[in-house]
Design a protein around this motif. Structure first.
Motif, mmCIF file in Angstrom:
data_model
loop_
_atom_site.group_PDB
_atom_site.id
_atom_site.type_symbol
_atom_site.label_atom_id
_atom_site.label_comp_id
_atom_site.label_asym_id
_atom_site.label_seq_id
_atom_site.Cartn_x
_atom_site.Cartn_y
_atom_site.Cartn_z
ATOM 1 N N SER A 72 17.847 -47.117 -15.793
ATOM 2 C CA SER A 72 17.427 -47.327 -14.405
ATOM 3 C C SER A 72 16.265 -46.428 -14.006
ATOM 4 O O SER A 72 15.530 -46.736 -13.079
ATOM 5 C CB SER A 72 18.605 -47.150 -13.449
ATOM 6 N N ASP A 175 19.930 -46.634 -4.871
ATOM 7 C CA ASP A 175 20.145 -46.315 -6.284
ATOM 8 C C ASP A 175 21.643 -46.036 -6.438
ATOM 9 O O ASP A 175 22.191 -45.171 -5.749
ATOM 10 C CB ASP A 175 19.291 -45.088 -6.629
ATOM 11 N N TYR A 178 26.502 -44.208 -9.542
ATOM 12 C CA TYR A 178 27.846 -43.610 -9.470
ATOM 13 C C TYR A 178 28.815 -44.431 -8.616
ATOM 14 O O TYR A 178 29.960 -44.027 -8.426
ATOM 15 C CB TYR A 178 27.749 -42.171 -8.905
ATOM 16 N N SER A 204 22.762 -49.054 -12.922
ATOM 17 C CA SER A 204 22.731 -48.604 -14.311
ATOM 18 C C SER A 204 24.100 -48.771 -14.957
ATOM 19 O O SER A 204 25.127 -48.646 -14.287
ATOM 20 C CB SER A 204 22.365 -47.122 -14.300
ATOM 21 N N SER A 206 24.684 -46.661 -17.415
ATOM 22 C CA SER A 206 24.787 -45.370 -18.112
ATOM 23 C C SER A 206 26.084 -44.636 -17.810
ATOM 24 O O SER A 206 26.654 -43.989 -18.687
ATOM 25 C CB SER A 206 23.620 -44.462 -17.724
HETATM 26 C C1 LIG Z 1 20.543 -41.217 -9.038
HETATM 27 C C2 LIG Z 1 20.150 -41.523 -10.441
HETATM 28 N N1 LIG Z 1 19.309 -42.524 -10.661
HETATM 29 C C3 LIG Z 1 18.930 -42.854 -11.916
HETATM 30 C C4 LIG Z 1 19.407 -42.158 -13.009
HETATM 31 C C5 LIG Z 1 18.923 -42.559 -14.379
HETATM 32 O O1 LIG Z 1 19.888 -43.218 -15.091
HETATM 33 P P1 LIG Z 1 19.588 -44.134 -16.369
HETATM 34 O O2 LIG Z 1 18.102 -44.095 -16.631
HETATM 35 O O3 LIG Z 1 20.369 -43.540 -17.489
HETATM 36 O O4 LIG Z 1 20.044 -45.507 -15.995
HETATM 37 C C6 LIG Z 1 20.289 -41.103 -12.833
HETATM 38 C C7 LIG Z 1 20.784 -40.336 -13.993
HETATM 39 O O5 LIG Z 1 21.388 -39.320 -13.924
HETATM 40 C C8 LIG Z 1 20.679 -40.770 -11.503
HETATM 41 O O6 LIG Z 1 21.524 -39.768 -11.249
#
Ligand SMILES: Cc1ncc(COP(=O)(O)O)c(C=O)c1O
Length: 365
Positions: A72, A175, A178, A204, A206
């Protein structure tokens, strides 16, 4: 002794569904080896069709509104380039905000203004004043268990943001990495639920499946996401077919849902114990009791400089990310220091020991 790390928001390895991911990877590769090892189609490729359909189903939208990229953060970079390509370079963020997002906006020429966060989200009066003054192209918010503060915005704050967007005509980027990791309370409406046409949702896999797959997405109008896909093609040609195919299968087979349930069961006791330890160590300087996500945080008056705090913490066996990075222009509020305390990857006793040590350094004990 190895230092206690209060540094990064990495999922603990206990919550990664590695056995299932290995199985799914083998499965999709044995079905479509040539397709997954070949260049995918070019020409505004929005990502794996099955993955976009599955994400659209979960998010209550349609696939032509979903773009999938390599994590993301990359999606946010492409989105910022699109949103800041016009005359208006003004961006409003929460203060503190995610440091890498702030850096992305600044790199694309954004003039970033912060609005202080309270324990339940934006200070609404301050937000109203700021957007009337700076007329942003967009407001960037992390409403659920924010990185770095842990704050979860209340319904009133979410609605106030949407009302201001309607009044002043700015876009909202929410965004949401979480959002699914809730340990207490009931799910609140997303900002997109309140104003689908005004909001671009970034999300995301992730934190709910695997960060190594690098699967992140944006949901917006078909025109906006197609524009992002054109920018993406100019940067990396096409998405990564193998990891997107694995993610699609994981959604289809319920592996994401079970990974979320496992992560919540694993992280809830860590959250509860971290809240108790941080409350005991920092009292009212604890910014919020999040009820989800990865982070607690402290905004405290201190006579120390940030450099003194970092050095004192290191001597006391604790490492942490300097808090000023989470503020626009790297400027902390006068006389205050900010500490982000990720609790997800630390055993409970380590978190408590680290929080106590940091609190001692903060007050000069
Ligand atoms: C608020 C937020 N946005 C985006 C990301 C990026 O996540 P990713 O690139 O792994 O999807 C993070 C990662 O810690 C995050 O805390």
């Amino acid at each position: 002794m190895t230092p206690i790390p209060f540094t990064r928001g990495v999922p603990p390895e206990q919550v990664l569904p590695v056995t299932e991911l290995v199985k799914l990877t083998t499965e999709v590769l044995s079905e479509r080896p040539v397709e997954l090892f070949q260049y995918p189609r070019i020409g505004a490729n929005l990502g794996d069709d099955a993955l976009r359909a599955a994400l659209a189903g979960r998010l209550g939208t349609t696939p032509e509104r979903v773009f999938v990229g390599n994590g993301s953060l990359q999606v946010l970079d492409l989105l910022a380039a699109a949103l800041l390509s016009g005359e208006n370079k003004s961006v409003v963020v929460e203060e503190p905000t995610y440091d890498r997002a702030r850096q992305i906006f600044e790199r694309h020429g954004g003039q970033v203004t912060g609005v202080p966060l309270r324990s339940t989200g934006f200070a609404v009066d301050a937000l109203a004043d700021v957007v009337a003054r700076v007329r942003p192209a967009f407001v960037y918010t992390i409403p659920d268990f924010q990185n770095p503060s842990g704050v979860c915005a209340g319904v009133e704050q979410r609605q106030a943001l949407v009302d201001l967007a309607e009044r002043h005509g700015f876009a909202i980027v929410e965004d949401t990495p979480y959002r699914a990791l809730r340990y207490h309370g009931v799910e609140l409406p997303s900002i997109a639920d309140l104003a689908p046409e005004r909001v671009i949702t970034v999300g995301s896999l992730s934190k709910v499946l695997s960060p190594g797959l690098r699967v992140g997405y944006a949901v917006g109008t078909p025109e906006l996401v197609a524009g992002i896909a054109v920018r993406a093609e100019g940067t990396y040609l096409t998405p990564t077919p193998l990891t997107q195919a694995v993610a699609a299968r994981a959604l289809e087979y319920g592996v994401v849902d079970s990974a979320i349930a496992d992560a919540v069961a694993f992280l809830k006791p860590r959250h509860d114990s971290a809240v108790a330890a941080a409350r005991a160590a920092f009292g009212d300087a604890l910014l919020a009791e999040p009820g989800g996500g990865y982070f607690l945080s402290v905004l405290a008056e201190s006579r120390l400089t940030e450099a003194e705090l970092v050095a004192g913490a290191k001597a006391a066996g604790v490492t942490f990310a300097p808090g000023s990075a989470f503020f626009p222009g790297g400027r902390l509020p006068d006389g205050k220091l900010f500490l982000r305390l990720p609790f997800q990857a630390l055993p409970e006793s380590d978190f408590a020991r680290g929080a106590r040590a940091l609190a001692d350094v903060l007050v000069g004990r």
